[in-house]
Design a protein around this motif. Structure first.
Motif, PDB file in Angstrom:
ATOM      1  N   THR A 297       0.730  -1.217   0.049  1.00 46.36           N
ATOM      2  CA  THR A 297       0.093   0.096  -0.031  1.00 46.36           C
ATOM      3  C   THR A 297       0.648   1.310  -0.035  1.00 46.36           C
ATOM      4  O   THR A 297       0.429   2.273  -0.423  1.00 46.36           O
ATOM      5  N   CYS A 298       2.019   1.149   0.490  1.00 42.06           N
ATOM      6  CA  CYS A 298       2.889   2.513   0.771  1.00 42.06           C
ATOM      7  C   CYS A 298       4.650   2.049   0.491  1.00 42.06           C
ATOM      8  O   CYS A 298       4.696   1.198   0.804  1.00 42.06           O
TER       9      CYS A 298
ATOM     10  N   LYS B  39      -1.354  -4.435   3.303  1.00 47.70           N
ATOM     11  CA  LYS B  39      -2.695  -4.779   3.875  1.00 47.70           C
ATOM     12  C   LYS B  39      -2.374  -5.909   4.692  1.00 47.70           C
ATOM     13  O   LYS B  39      -3.362  -6.322   5.488  1.00 47.70           O
TER      14      LYS B  39
ATOM     15  N   LYS C 295      -4.507  -2.820   8.360  1.00 51.43           N
ATOM     16  CA  LYS C 295      -3.523  -2.518   7.149  1.00 51.43           C
ATOM     17  C   LYS C 295      -2.772  -1.316   7.375  1.00 51.43           C
ATOM     18  O   LYS C 295      -3.465  -0.128   8.155  1.00 51.43           O
TER      19      LYS C 295
ATOM     20  N   LEU D  38      -1.439   2.040   5.947  1.00 46.84           N
ATOM     21  CA  LEU D  38      -1.533   2.675   4.477  1.00 46.84           C
ATOM     22  C   LEU D  38      -0.759   3.773   4.406  1.00 46.84           C
ATOM     23  O   LEU D  38      -0.769   4.245   3.115  1.00 46.84           O
TER      24      LEU D  38
ATOM     25  N   ASN E 181      -0.463   1.899  -5.819  1.00 43.71           N
ATOM     26  CA  ASN E 181      -0.992   2.553  -4.557  1.00 43.71           C
ATOM     27  C   ASN E 181      -0.028   3.648  -4.155  1.00 43.71           C
ATOM     28  O   ASN E 181      -0.463   4.589  -3.193  1.00 43.71           O
TER      29      ASN E 181
ATOM     30  N   LYS F 143      -5.363   0.469  -2.081  1.00 42.07           N
ATOM     31  CA  LYS F 143      -5.285   0.389  -0.729  1.00 42.07           C
ATOM     32  C   LYS F 143      -6.319   0.545   0.210  1.00 42.07           C
ATOM     33  O   LYS F 143      -6.178  -0.065   1.422  1.00 42.07           O
TER      34      LYS F 143
END
Length: 422
Positions: A129-130, A145, A177, A179, A402, A420
């Motif tokens: 996600t990041c 996640k 999760k 983010l 994402n 995400k």
């Protein structure tokens, strides 16, 4: 002067011993004359020595002054030169011109850009996600996640996993999760946040499986973005609870909450000290001025704004769920330039820019990484404005982009099977 005091003391003592008055008077006159002559010469030499000593002291003061003290001294010298015989309004206008000129000098014009070979690193059990990079671009950090954070060696691909697990409240890491993630090397901190509404602090040099070293609570919904302020004293966070929060990293407490968005805040970047930029599901982009307790609102998007990024001290980019990209200036309510990714499924999910440059990158939910340049074509008049054009061939990846991190040599993106927040 000290020598004069010594001579005067000697003459007073001789007068007390008696003797012939005329001889004594003549002797005193001659001594006074000699003392005066010698005193004058000595005084000049002493003044010269003191002047040299004063310069030496000034040099020593400059040598031992702190960076903050040096900035204050140079600012006072600059303002002293600037304010010589000028009215306050003239000084303010000159300062604005100087700042604008300095910004222009610092801007990077990227003319020839190409993206090299792709590498894919697999480590997360669920969608990534990041992502963020260290300053030397030798280390990369990702969140996913699967609630885990991974530290990567960019050269070898070796990974170290920090703990995390869904609903594992005692795991020492995130239990929902992840983010957003950022690294703050000035303070030796890695910072992450996510659906569990907790900002977590990590030691980026710690061994694998090490627990977080601190956490900050305050948001009432998922935290979508975290970003450090220039200088490293404060951290900004954005959340689906419609707020931005400012955290003091020394005390590890929230110092201020910024309200204005009427729906969840999904993206965040920063111009400089006290100047965050946010985008949200309310279709707005907001440029905050924390010291003045106000903000500017930009409202040309017709769908939720899922990504924002700062290009330089004046310009920024926003992207929304309908695929539209807009280049803005803080001096105008209208976008400087617009374009669209086009077609269904071209949702803008991530943005990142080359700082102080004229190039930025966009990622979409269909896995397309696009490179954009803003500027004027050769021969165009200034009044026709800026245009957005593709600066390199797009990169197609299998999934949803994402997040994007841009370094001097590397462009890294977090890739997953889904968005995400989805």
């Amino acid at each position: 002067m000290a020598l004069k005091r010594k001579r005067a003391g000697g003459a007073k003592k001789a007068g007390k011993s008696g003797g012939d008055a005329a001889t004594a008077a003549g002797r005193r006159s001659r001594q006074d004359a000699l003392a005066e002559a010698e005193g004058d010469v000595a005084s000049d030499a002493e003044d010269s020595d003191m002047e040299g000593a004063g310069k030496q002291d000034e040099e020593e003061d400059e040598f031992f002054e702190t960076p903050d003290e040096k900035r204050v001294r140079l600012a006072k010298e600059y303002l002293g030169q600037l304010g010589d015989g000028k009215a306050p309004q003239q000084i303010q206008e000159q300062l604005a011109k100087d700042v604008e000129e300095q910004d222009r000098k610092n801007r990077i014009q990227v003319e020839d850009l190409s993206l090299g070979e792709q590498r894919f690193l697999k480590g997360h059990k669920m969608a990534t996600t990041c992502v963020c990079l260290s300053s030397d671009e030798g280390t990369m950090y990702t969140g996913g996640k699967d609630c885990a954070i991974i530290r990567w060696d960019v050269e070898t691909g070796k990974k170290d996993v920090f703990p995390g697990g869904r609903n594992r409240f005692d795991c020492g890491g995130h239990f929902e999760k992840v983010l957003s993630i950022c690294v703050l090397e000035q303070r030796g901190l890695l910072i992450s946040a996510g659906v569990d509404r907790v900002v977590r602090l990590w030691d980026p040099r710690a061994a694998a499986r090490s627990s977080c070293i601190g956490k900050m609570n305050g948001h009432t919904n998922a935290i979508t973005a975290v970003i450090p302020e220039v200088g490293g004293d404060q951290l900004y966070s954005a959340s689906l609870d419609k707020s931005l929060k400012i955290w003091d990293l020394a005390s590890r407490r929230c110092t201020e909450t910024l309200l204005g968005h009427v729906s969840g805040v999904s993206s965040l970047d920063i111009f400089g000290k006290g100047r965050p930029l946010s985008g949200g599901a309310d279709k707005t982009v907001r440029h905050w001025k924390v010291d003045k307790d106000t903000h500017l609102m930009f409202t040309r998007h017709t769908y939720a704004v899922d990504a924002v990024c700062v290009a330089d001290q004046d310009r920024f980019v926003s992207g929304s769920q309908d695929g539209s990209l807009m280049l803005w200036s803080t001096a105008s309510k209208k976008p400087l330039a617009t374009t669209s990714l086009g077609g269904d499924g071209k949702w803008v999910s991530a943005l990142a820019a080359i700082k102080q440059g004229n190039v930025f990158f966009s990622g979409s939910v269909d896995g397309t990484l696009s490179t954009w340049r803003f500027g004027r074509s050769a021969g165009e008049e200034e009044k026709k404005g800026l245009k957005l054009s593709e600066a390199a061939e797009p990169v197609i990846a299998p999934g949803c982009i994402n997040d994007i991190a841009v370094g001097k040599r590397i462009v890294a993106f977090a890739l997953g099977k889904g968005h995400k927040i989805g």
